[in-house]
Design an enzyme around this catalytic site. Structure first.
Site, PDB file in Angstrom:
ATOM      1  N   ASP A   1      -8.465   7.274  -2.305  1.00 33.67           N
ATOM      2  CA  ASP A   1      -8.244   8.020  -3.543  1.00 33.67           C
ATOM      3  C   ASP A   1      -9.143   9.242  -3.497  1.00 33.67           C
ATOM      4  OD1 ASP A   1      -7.690   8.605  -6.426  1.00 33.67           O
ATOM      5  OD2 ASP A   1      -6.835   6.600  -6.360  1.00 33.67           O
TER       6      ASP A   1
ATOM      7  N   ALA B   1      -3.099   1.973  -8.035  1.00 33.55           N
ATOM      8  CA  ALA B   1      -3.795   1.179  -7.020  1.00 33.55           C
ATOM      9  C   ALA B   1      -3.650   1.788  -5.627  1.00 33.55           C
ATOM     10  CB  ALA B   1      -3.250  -0.246  -7.016  1.00 33.55           C
ATOM     11  N   LYS B   2      -2.675   2.670  -5.450  1.00 28.81           N
ATOM     12  CA  LYS B   2      -2.457   3.366  -4.168  1.00 28.81           C
ATOM     13  C   LYS B   2      -2.495   2.406  -2.980  1.00 28.81           C
ATOM     14  CE  LYS B   2      -3.946   7.876  -5.915  1.00 28.81           C
ATOM     15  NZ  LYS B   2      -4.379   7.516  -7.276  1.00 28.81           N
ATOM     16  N   ARG B   3      -1.777   1.317  -3.079  1.00 24.99           N
ATOM     17  CA  ARG B   3      -1.730   0.369  -1.977  1.00 24.99           C
ATOM     18  C   ARG B   3      -0.766   0.822  -0.905  1.00 24.99           C
ATOM     19  NH1 ARG B   3      -5.662  -1.117  -4.846  1.00 24.99           N
ATOM     20  NH2 ARG B   3      -6.048  -3.297  -5.364  1.00 24.99           N
TER      21      ARG B   3
END
Lengths: 312, 312
Positions: free
Chosen positions: A131, B127-129
């Site tokens: 991020d 969550a940017k998984r």
């Protein structure tokens, strides 16, 4: 070398360290005292270049006679720690398999990381976080912070927002003697669509290598900023002109063993960096479970074979 | 439209729905019944195109007079739900700020998602998984699974391993009426090093757009596979020849408001896709806290302004 329960193994490792192996970079030293790269180098020298995954997916839980529940997860992870702690260079829990059980699963992950810490075995949390800004700093705090319940010795990171966006984690790792492994060049068929793409005559993977090389400059015996590089990427390392050896980086390599990766092909991919490869294996070792002795033996056999194949 | 406590607001929303707004795609419908894209479209039409972040970083906790503890986190998140549930199109908890408190923090996240669900307000977990194979499937199960403790209406994903590596989550979302937002083109300065890179004359961002376009084909009134596109990316959309309107995708846009993003510049970036933009705002709204009425009013004002600026 191989003893009974987890606590016993931990005590044995602690005694070993106290007696004779208190060299800089020995595993089990408190983070902060010695950089992650040095601790990993010593652990690989001691135990062979194997990182065993803890990957409790449904099929594996079933094969071990365990239910797909938090209790099954807990039993699985505890068995892995008992089998591997003190016996391999590094253990890599896969966060996704814990997260799918929600906070109760994450609590099991916390305990697993704490048990590995207590046993003096390096933990690498496979979480592929990435991020920017204060959010990236929060991930750094979560996984690399001195007092965080989920702290590991190292964590995997994903650089889709640019290598430099990971800076808060790189700084945090450096400050606490921890490490990171940044995704660079993976062997899944879809990976090339991103990682081989070019900007100003440099590939996306190449920019990760460049960033890591700069961050590891001067670190001895090994940098603390690692990369994930698949063992079965074929000729991509040459085609993209990646100098993996110059990166002075631990190279987490999935795909060594079962999926391919002969000694010869490994040399073709990693070249002079072969000695920095930490082979990641899950299925090959975990398939020997749930018997603890069988798991430990499978890890030992795999590590011994890898030590031969990956001699730098 | 604006009522007192969270439960009261929830009851009001439920009554509204029962009375008059049981149209396909109305917010609050059970996932599965109506695709996420339709539910989001209806929620944006009802409440304006605003997604309020729940970003409890240390500075914000302190500004609200809360400690950086699990208790502080819990109070912060509960206040946000009370202020925003039933009043905005979507609420976006930032997972990192919960994960840094370990499993106890993740338990607060679970409760936050459950409270939003109960209130009939769409949740988007940031969550940017991103991973591959069975690991990606585990993330899909964790955040998009029908019975998962951490299920949200949608989750953000990171495609460093290739857009197609996200397929298990795309399939899971489609099967359960949920959505995803895939990172595509971000406005942080480091993002271009990856997202602008080219392979076979198509940029990395462009390949994300292409994949999303294919997955959203035929979806009415809006696809369920969203993208993250920064509101301040300047001329990159044109330079990379991204047809955002053809993607038929919700476009989560950080950077509208405080950081820049005038109506004119928004039209320059999003063009004909302006009506699909879901503006993400955290600081601007959260800065009005901790008073619930002030937070609700700030969200209302921001949503109203955005509804004007983003009229498609």
């Amino acid at each position: 070398m191989i003893s009974g329960g987890g606590a016993e193994a931990a005590a044995e490792v602690a005694a070993d360290l106290a007696a004779s192996r208190l060299v800089p970079g020995a595993p089990g030293r408190a983070p902060g005292a010695t950089p992650f790269g040095a601790r990993l180098r010593a652990a690989m020298d001691d135990h062979g270049p194997l990182c065993v995954g803890i990957d409790p997916h449904d099929a594996l839980l079933a094969a071990w006679g365990l239910p797909s529940t938090v209790a099954g997860l807990e039993r699985f992870a505890a068995t892995c720690v008992e089998a591997f702690a003190g016996r391999v260079a590094c253990v890599k829990p896969q966060s996704a398999f814990f997260e799918r059980f929600g906070s109760a699963g994450v609590a099991v992950l916390e305990r697993t990381l704490a048990d590995l810490r207590e046993a003096g075995t390096l933990s690498l949390l496979d979480a592929k976080r990435g991020d920017i800004g204060s959010t990236m700093a929060a991930y750094a705090q979560a996984y690399l912070g001195e007092d965080s319940p989920l702290r590991a010795d190292a964590v995997t990171l994903s650089p889709f927002l640019g290598y430099e966006s990971l800076r808060p984690a790189l700084d945090q790792a450096a400050a606490t003697g921890r490490g990171v492994f940044v995704l660079a060049l993976t062997s899944n068929p879809e990976g090339a669509s991103v990682q081989h793409a070019m900007l100003d005559r440099r590939s996306v993977a190449g920019r990760v290598v460049d960033g890591v090389t700069a961050d590891n400059a001067g670190a001895r015996p090994l940098g603390s900023v690692g990369m994930v590089v698949g063992a079965t990427v074929g000729t991509a390392v040459q085609e993209l002109a990646l100098d993996l050896a110059a990166a002075n980086a631990p190279l987490l390599a999935p795909g060594v063993g079962a999926q391919g990766g002969t000694a010869e092909s490994l040399r073709a991919v990693f070249g002079e960096a072969l000695g920095n490869v930490l082979a990641s294996s899950s299925r090959e070792v975990l398939g020997a479970g749930p018997d603890v002795a069988a798991l430990a033996a499978a890890a030992r056999d795999t590590a011994d074979r890898l030590a031969g194949d990956l001699r730098g």
